[in-house]
Design a protein around this motif. Structure first.
Motif, PDB file in Angstrom:
ATOM      1  N   GLN A  78     -23.075  -2.617   2.648  1.00 42.12           N
ATOM      2  CA  GLN A  78     -24.212  -2.799   3.548  1.00 42.12           C
ATOM      3  C   GLN A  78     -24.450  -4.278   3.845  1.00 42.12           C
ATOM      4  O   GLN A  78     -25.578  -4.723   4.018  1.00 42.12           O
ATOM      5  CB  GLN A  78     -25.471  -2.176   2.922  1.00 42.12           C
ATOM      6  CG  GLN A  78     -25.306  -0.716   2.539  1.00 42.12           C
ATOM      7  CD  GLN A  78     -26.405  -0.199   1.629  1.00 42.12           C
ATOM      8  OE1 GLN A  78     -27.439  -0.845   1.470  1.00 42.12           O
ATOM      9  NE2 GLN A  78     -26.201   0.969   1.028  1.00 42.12           N
TER      10      GLN A  78
ATOM     11  N   SER B 206     -16.449  -1.632   8.062  1.00 41.53           N
ATOM     12  CA  SER B 206     -17.565  -0.699   7.892  1.00 41.53           C
ATOM     13  C   SER B 206     -18.710  -1.322   7.093  1.00 41.53           C
ATOM     14  O   SER B 206     -19.060  -0.877   6.009  1.00 41.53           O
ATOM     15  CB  SER B 206     -17.083   0.597   7.211  1.00 41.53           C
ATOM     16  OG  SER B 206     -18.111   1.561   7.180  1.00 41.53           O
TER      17      SER B 206
ATOM     18  N   ASP C 181     -22.500  -3.970   8.133  1.00 41.63           N
ATOM     19  CA  ASP C 181     -23.510  -4.184   9.176  1.00 41.63           C
ATOM     20  C   ASP C 181     -23.506  -5.646   9.617  1.00 41.63           C
ATOM     21  O   ASP C 181     -24.551  -6.245   9.851  1.00 41.63           O
ATOM     22  CB  ASP C 181     -24.893  -3.773   8.653  1.00 41.63           C
ATOM     23  CG  ASP C 181     -25.904  -3.601   9.780  1.00 41.63           C
ATOM     24  OD1 ASP C 181     -25.480  -3.348  10.923  1.00 41.63           O
ATOM     25  OD2 ASP C 181     -27.113  -3.752   9.529  1.00 41.63           O
TER      26      ASP C 181
ATOM     27  N   ARG D 256     -23.047  -8.694  12.048  1.00 40.72           N
ATOM     28  CA  ARG D 256     -23.171  -8.981  13.473  1.00 40.72           C
ATOM     29  C   ARG D 256     -22.608 -10.351  13.832  1.00 40.72           C
ATOM     30  O   ARG D 256     -22.511 -10.687  15.019  1.00 40.72           O
ATOM     31  CB  ARG D 256     -24.645  -8.885  13.883  1.00 40.72           C
ATOM     32  CG  ARG D 256     -25.239  -7.521  13.554  1.00 40.72           C
ATOM     33  CD  ARG D 256     -26.723  -7.442  13.844  1.00 40.72           C
ATOM     34  NE  ARG D 256     -27.253  -6.176  13.344  1.00 40.72           N
ATOM     35  CZ  ARG D 256     -27.246  -5.038  14.038  1.00 40.72           C
ATOM     36  NH1 ARG D 256     -26.725  -5.022  15.250  1.00 40.72           N
ATOM     37  NH2 ARG D 256     -27.741  -3.929  13.526  1.00 40.72           N
TER      38      ARG D 256
ATOM     39  N   ARG E 153     -13.298  -4.234  11.522  1.00 42.69           N
ATOM     40  CA  ARG E 153     -13.605  -3.034  12.303  1.00 42.69           C
ATOM     41  C   ARG E 153     -14.886  -2.351  11.821  1.00 42.69           C
ATOM     42  O   ARG E 153     -15.295  -2.506  10.683  1.00 42.69           O
ATOM     43  CB  ARG E 153     -12.429  -2.052  12.220  1.00 42.69           C
ATOM     44  CG  ARG E 153     -11.175  -2.517  12.949  1.00 42.69           C
ATOM     45  CD  ARG E 153     -10.032  -1.567  12.691  1.00 42.69           C
ATOM     46  NE  ARG E 153      -9.614  -1.593  11.300  1.00 42.69           N
ATOM     47  CZ  ARG E 153      -8.787  -0.698  10.761  1.00 42.69           C
ATOM     48  NH1 ARG E 153      -8.327   0.286  11.484  1.00 42.69           N
ATOM     49  NH2 ARG E 153      -8.446  -0.794   9.491  1.00 42.69           N
ATOM     50  N   ASP E 154     -15.466  -1.588  12.729  1.00 39.69           N
ATOM     51  CA  ASP E 154     -16.664  -0.802  12.451  1.00 39.69           C
ATOM     52  C   ASP E 154     -17.812  -1.685  11.966  1.00 39.69           C
ATOM     53  O   ASP E 154     -18.492  -1.378  10.988  1.00 39.69           O
ATOM     54  CB  ASP E 154     -16.349   0.292  11.426  1.00 39.69           C
ATOM     55  CG  ASP E 154     -17.426   1.368  11.391  1.00 39.69           C
ATOM     56  OD1 ASP E 154     -18.207   1.440  12.349  1.00 39.69           O
ATOM     57  OD2 ASP E 154     -17.503   2.114  10.399  1.00 39.69           O
ATOM     58  N   ASN E 155     -18.017  -2.799  12.667  1.00 38.06           N
ATOM     59  CA  ASN E 155     -19.166  -3.671  12.449  1.00 38.06           C
ATOM     60  C   ASN E 155     -19.820  -3.926  13.809  1.00 38.06           C
ATOM     61  O   ASN E 155     -19.121  -4.053  14.823  1.00 38.06           O
ATOM     62  CB  ASN E 155     -18.754  -5.007  11.822  1.00 38.06           C
ATOM     63  CG  ASN E 155     -18.557  -4.906  10.322  1.00 38.06           C
ATOM     64  OD1 ASN E 155     -19.509  -4.867   9.556  1.00 38.06           O
ATOM     65  ND2 ASN E 155     -17.296  -4.848   9.898  1.00 38.06           N
ATOM     66  N   PRO E 156     -21.146  -4.020  13.859  1.00 38.80           N
ATOM     67  CA  PRO E 156     -21.823  -4.265  15.147  1.00 38.80           C
ATOM     68  C   PRO E 156     -21.770  -5.736  15.548  1.00 38.80           C
ATOM     69  O   PRO E 156     -22.815  -6.370  15.779  1.00 38.80           O
ATOM     70  CB  PRO E 156     -23.252  -3.793  14.869  1.00 38.80           C
ATOM     71  CG  PRO E 156     -23.456  -4.030  13.415  1.00 38.80           C
ATOM     72  CD  PRO E 156     -22.119  -3.775  12.768  1.00 38.80           C
ATOM     73  N   LEU E 157     -20.562  -6.293  15.638  1.00 40.42           N
ATOM     74  CA  LEU E 157     -20.415  -7.716  15.934  1.00 40.42           C
ATOM     75  C   LEU E 157     -20.963  -8.026  17.328  1.00 40.42           C
ATOM     76  O   LEU E 157     -20.661  -7.336  18.304  1.00 40.42           O
ATOM     77  CB  LEU E 157     -18.945  -8.122  15.847  1.00 40.42           C
ATOM     78  CG  LEU E 157     -18.303  -8.008  14.462  1.00 40.42           C
ATOM     79  CD1 LEU E 157     -16.826  -8.356  14.526  1.00 40.42           C
ATOM     80  CD2 LEU E 157     -19.019  -8.923  13.473  1.00 40.42           C
TER      81      LEU E 157
ATOM     82  N   GLN F  67     -23.894  -7.706  18.486  1.00 42.36           N
ATOM     83  CA  GLN F  67     -25.026  -6.902  18.919  1.00 42.36           C
ATOM     84  C   GLN F  67     -26.322  -7.451  18.316  1.00 42.36           C
ATOM     85  O   GLN F  67     -26.323  -7.981  17.201  1.00 42.36           O
ATOM     86  CB  GLN F  67     -24.844  -5.448  18.493  1.00 42.36           C
ATOM     87  CG  GLN F  67     -23.610  -4.779  19.083  1.00 42.36           C
ATOM     88  CD  GLN F  67     -23.492  -3.324  18.661  1.00 42.36           C
ATOM     89  OE1 GLN F  67     -24.435  -2.746  18.119  1.00 42.36           O
ATOM     90  NE2 GLN F  67     -22.333  -2.729  18.915  1.00 42.36           N
TER      91      GLN F  67
ATOM     92  N   PRO G 266     -30.014  -7.361  16.478  1.00 43.51           N
ATOM     93  CA  PRO G 266     -30.512  -6.518  15.379  1.00 43.51           C
ATOM     94  C   PRO G 266     -31.237  -5.289  15.903  1.00 43.51           C
ATOM     95  O   PRO G 266     -31.886  -5.319  16.950  1.00 43.51           O
ATOM     96  CB  PRO G 266     -31.468  -7.451  14.619  1.00 43.51           C
ATOM     97  CG  PRO G 266     -31.045  -8.832  14.996  1.00 43.51           C
ATOM     98  CD  PRO G 266     -30.525  -8.742  16.400  1.00 43.51           C
ATOM     99  N   THR G 267     -31.104  -4.215  15.176  1.00 50.49           N
ATOM    100  CA  THR G 267     -31.764  -2.977  15.571  1.00 50.49           C
ATOM    101  C   THR G 267     -33.260  -3.099  15.330  1.00 50.49           C
ATOM    102  O   THR G 267     -33.697  -3.356  14.205  1.00 50.49           O
ATOM    103  CB  THR G 267     -31.207  -1.787  14.774  1.00 50.49           C
ATOM    104  OG1 THR G 267     -29.793  -1.732  14.968  1.00 50.49           O
ATOM    105  CG2 THR G 267     -31.841  -0.490  15.227  1.00 50.49           C
TER     106      THR G 267
END
Length: 739
Positions: A295, A316, A318, A320, A337-341, A343, A345-346
């Motif tokens: 995480q 995998s 989080d 960014r 891979r599988d990272n919100p690069l 983007q 923050p939510t």
């Protein structure tokens, strides 16, 4: 299923210092590790040719001289050795080897009794080791030699096996002091705590693996690792090179790891790490770091000071942003891979206004209502009035297939169907109130389509009308029975063919179970915009990846020990690769072929698009058959079978491929994809045996027949026949299709 990555979650036994799996040939030092040599071709201490009398005598003499030099503080040992050496006349032996053997007999017995009173004495009697009981925690059939060699202790192949480490330390500490490779499972908390107390005393360790997900529960779910931290005294393991703590519950990096001076490979996959310590740069010798499936939201700048780092796996998480400090490491290979690069923050969810009341979707609970019961009663009374005795089971089944209807308004509705199925209609999915129908179909061949190795988990559920289109997706949840280590998906029939839908698994509502008074049903849920036929199917987990000319690595998500290595230039064009792993019960195979010694590995189903040969051999790693290790394997009994899905044939290709083994895995090279299965057996004509066993292991549709004697209705006969051998007789049988 959802992962295909260079994750390093499974111990890659052939990858050098990440997970070394060597044994030593006689006469070699520890630094001269070689690949595993089959036990049948290697002279071991207990099973090799008997040494000559002269060699044995000289070996005993050299051992006593060494003990005299290294253990000078032990007065008892010095006296024994001095007495023995005086018989030999000083430093050079002046007596015959046979007389030396006779002279040493009493000394050996004295040393054995001495070792029983001193825990750390290297001279321990073989009889005490043989009589050591490891039950519990290990099964009664497990002997010490199966888990302990000169430098390796493997306790992660038996559930709760970590509890055996304190037991061994209290009984034979001398044999454990030289351990270099240790593997533990972390699914048992008491056993793990006891093992961690012993761990700092094993100062010769080079490689340690303490992993979860080594075993599965009765529902087929992997048992999580329970490791949350490491004792600070682990920092005294100054020779430790490789550490694997994957599939545990670490929320932060144990501080003791930062004090390991030669740590080169660190695997922390699938833990709960949200951040790394700022001083991680102290691990100056680190070359491989895997943080897959955590995480992490950021990386510390001190990573840039790890000049020896060559591979960083942060797949995998989080993340960014990748810190600029990693640009200082030009030889570093990163898997991001599988990272919100890139983007933002939510944002947190917006709370509803205080004056806005929550709108609850109305619920509708449908059951086997009174109308259906009245219809069943009428048909049953009509059946009893017939001249011929017709089985009432078939009539009741037809009654259950009668459609039921319900109405859904534009406000939406949460519908609970009998048997555990659920339908969730969101507000606004319909413009006007609409009457809908549902009916459970029998799994007839014209309705059910299954791929190879698929298992039907539910009756086909038909929702009507088929032509209706919803303005918003409707959630359809089909109840199913869980299958171990298999993927559950929902398939939909559009009138011409079946297709697989994106599926989410969850538990149903507490008020709607698969049977009255039972637990909430397991549901396979999908979102659709139109009604049709739906059914739940279990299949081997599918892992896929795209292979480019640069190469790739595909790791099975169901068994991380299964890996496909695609070297560079193995293909010119990009290919889509699919891997399925079919777990096979060893006990069923033994019963079918009548050989209690046979063992098999998981069955690999490999496919690719386009289907052409690779330009370079692809390396495949699979676990050795159950109960077989690299130290005990007899290569003449190990067979690699190639399966043809179309012809349903199996061919022994052991002599046609390059096949070798490590401690836990078999490795072979192939240039085309198909089915591959590893067998360990002494039987001949392996191909024929495998073909028969595979046919018997397949799932077949069957029909149950209920036959009732006219003259004596109390006599009823139940028969079960394959579906393709059924001749229907409407007055004598009731057919039910099962799997």
């Amino acid at each position: 299923m959802e992962r295909s990555s260079e994750e390093g979650v499974g111990p890659d036994e052939e990858d050098g210092d990440q997970a070394v799996s060597w044994i030593m040939r006689p006469g070699r030092s520890e630094d001269e590790g070689v690949e595993v040599t089959p036990a049948s071709k290697t002279a071991s201490r207990g099973g090799g040719p008997e040494l000559s009398r002269d060699i044995l005598a000289l070996s005993l003499k050299e051992g006593f001289v060494y003990e005299d030099q290294e253990e000078s503080k032990r007065q008892t040992g010095e006296n024994i050795l001095r007495g023995v050496m005086s018989e030999g006349g000083g430093d050079a032996p002046t007596v015959s080897p046979s007389s030396l053997m006779d002279t040493c007999a009493s000394s050996i017995s004295s040393l054995s009794s001495y070792s029983s009173t001193h825990h750390h004495d290297n001279f321990s009697s073989s009889s005490s080791s043989c009589s050591l009981s490891l039950t519990p925690p290990l099964p009664p059939s497990v002997e010490l030699s199966a888990v302990l060699t000169d430098t390796r202790l493997t306790l992660d192949v038996y559930q709760g096996g970590a509890a055996a480490l304190p037991l061994l330390w209290g009984s034979i500490p001398g044999q454990l002091m030289g351990l270099q490779y240790l593997r533990l499972g972390s699914e048992n908390k008491p056993g793990l705590d006891g093992a961690l107390e012993v761990l700092p005393h094993l100062t010769e360790l080079h490689s340690v693996a303490i992993r979860g997900h080594c075993f599965y529960d009765s529902q087929g779910d992997p048992l999580p690792g329970l490791l949350t931290t490491l004792p600070t005294s682990v920092s005294c393991l100054s020779l430790l090179v490789h550490m694997d703590l994957s599939f545990n519950q670490l929320s932060c990096l144990p501080p003791c790891l930062l004090s390991l001076p030669v740590l080169s490979s660190l695997l922390l996959c699938h833990n709960r790490l949200s951040a790394l310590p700022p001083d991680i740069g102290q691990l100056s010798t680190l070359t491989y770091l895997s943080l897959l499936g955590n995480q992490l939201v950021s990386l510390p700048p001190s990573l840039g000071s790890l000049l020896s780092l060559r591979e960083l796996v942060i797949y995998s998480n989080d993340l960014r942003l990748i810190p600029q400090c990693l640009n200082k490491l030009p030889q570093l290979k990163i898997d991001v891979r599988d990272n919100p690069l890139g983007q933002p923050p939510t944002p947190p969810p917006i709370p509803p206004p205080p004056d806005q009341a929550e709108t609850n979707i109305p619920e509708l609970h449908l059951g086997f209502n009174q109308h259906r019961y009245n219809v069943a009663l009428s048909v049953e009374m009509f059946a009893k009035s017939l001249t011929y005795k017709v089985s009432l089971i078939r009539l009741r089944l037809k009654i259950l297939l009668l459609p039921l209807s319900f109405c859904v308004s534009p406000a939406g509705c949460h519908v609970f169907l009998p048997g555990g199925a659920e339908l969730l209609f969101p507000p606004g999915c319909l413009v006007t109130t609409t009457r809908l129908e549902w009916v459970e179909r029998r799994p007839e061949k014209k309705l059910v389509w299954l791929e190879e190795h698929d298992i039907l988990l539910s009756r086909p559920l038909e929702l009507r009308p088929h032509g209706i289109t919803f303005l918003m997706p409707v959630e359809v949840c089909v109840p199913y029975h869980r299958k171990k280590r298999r993927e559950v998906v929902v398939r939909r029939f559009d009138g011409q063919s079946w297709g697989t839908l994106s599926t989410v698994l969850r538990r149903g509502s507490e008020c709607n179970s698969s049977h009255p008074g039972g637990r909430p049903a397991r549901l396979a849920c999908c979102s659709v915009s139109q009604f049709s036929w739906f059914m739940a199917v279990s299949r081997p987990v599918k892992d896929s990846c795209s292979v480019t000319p640069a190469g790739a690595l595909l790791v099975s998500s169901s068994d991380p020990g299964i890996k496909l290595h695609f070297p560079p230039d193995s293909t010119v064009e990009t290919r889509a690769i699919t891997l399925q792993v079919l777990q096979v019960s060893v006990s069923e195979v033994q019963a079918l072929c009548g050989d209690p010694q046979v063992s098999v590995s998981p069955l690999l189903c490999l496919s690719q698009t386009p289907s052409i040969h690779f330009l370079q051999p692809v390396k495949v790693q699979v676990p050795l058959p159950s109960g077989v290790t690299g130290h005990t394997v007899d290569m003449s009994c190990l067979h690699l079978l190639h399966g043809d899905p179309a012809a349903q044939t199996w061919t022994d290709i052991t002599s046609q491929v390059s096949l070798h083994v490590t401690h836990l895995y078999a490795i072979f090279y192939i240039t085309h994809f198909s089915w591959y299965w590893l067998w360990y057996t002494t039987q001949r004509c392996v191909s024929g045996v495998v073909r028969k066993v595979y046919q018997k292991l397949k799932q077949f549709k069957v029909q149950f027949f209920v036959l009732q004697r006219k003259t004596d209705p109390s006599q009823v006969l139940l028969q079960c026949l394959p579906a393709n051998k059924v001749c229907y007789s409407p007055l004598l049988c009731s057919n039910i299709t099962v799997y």
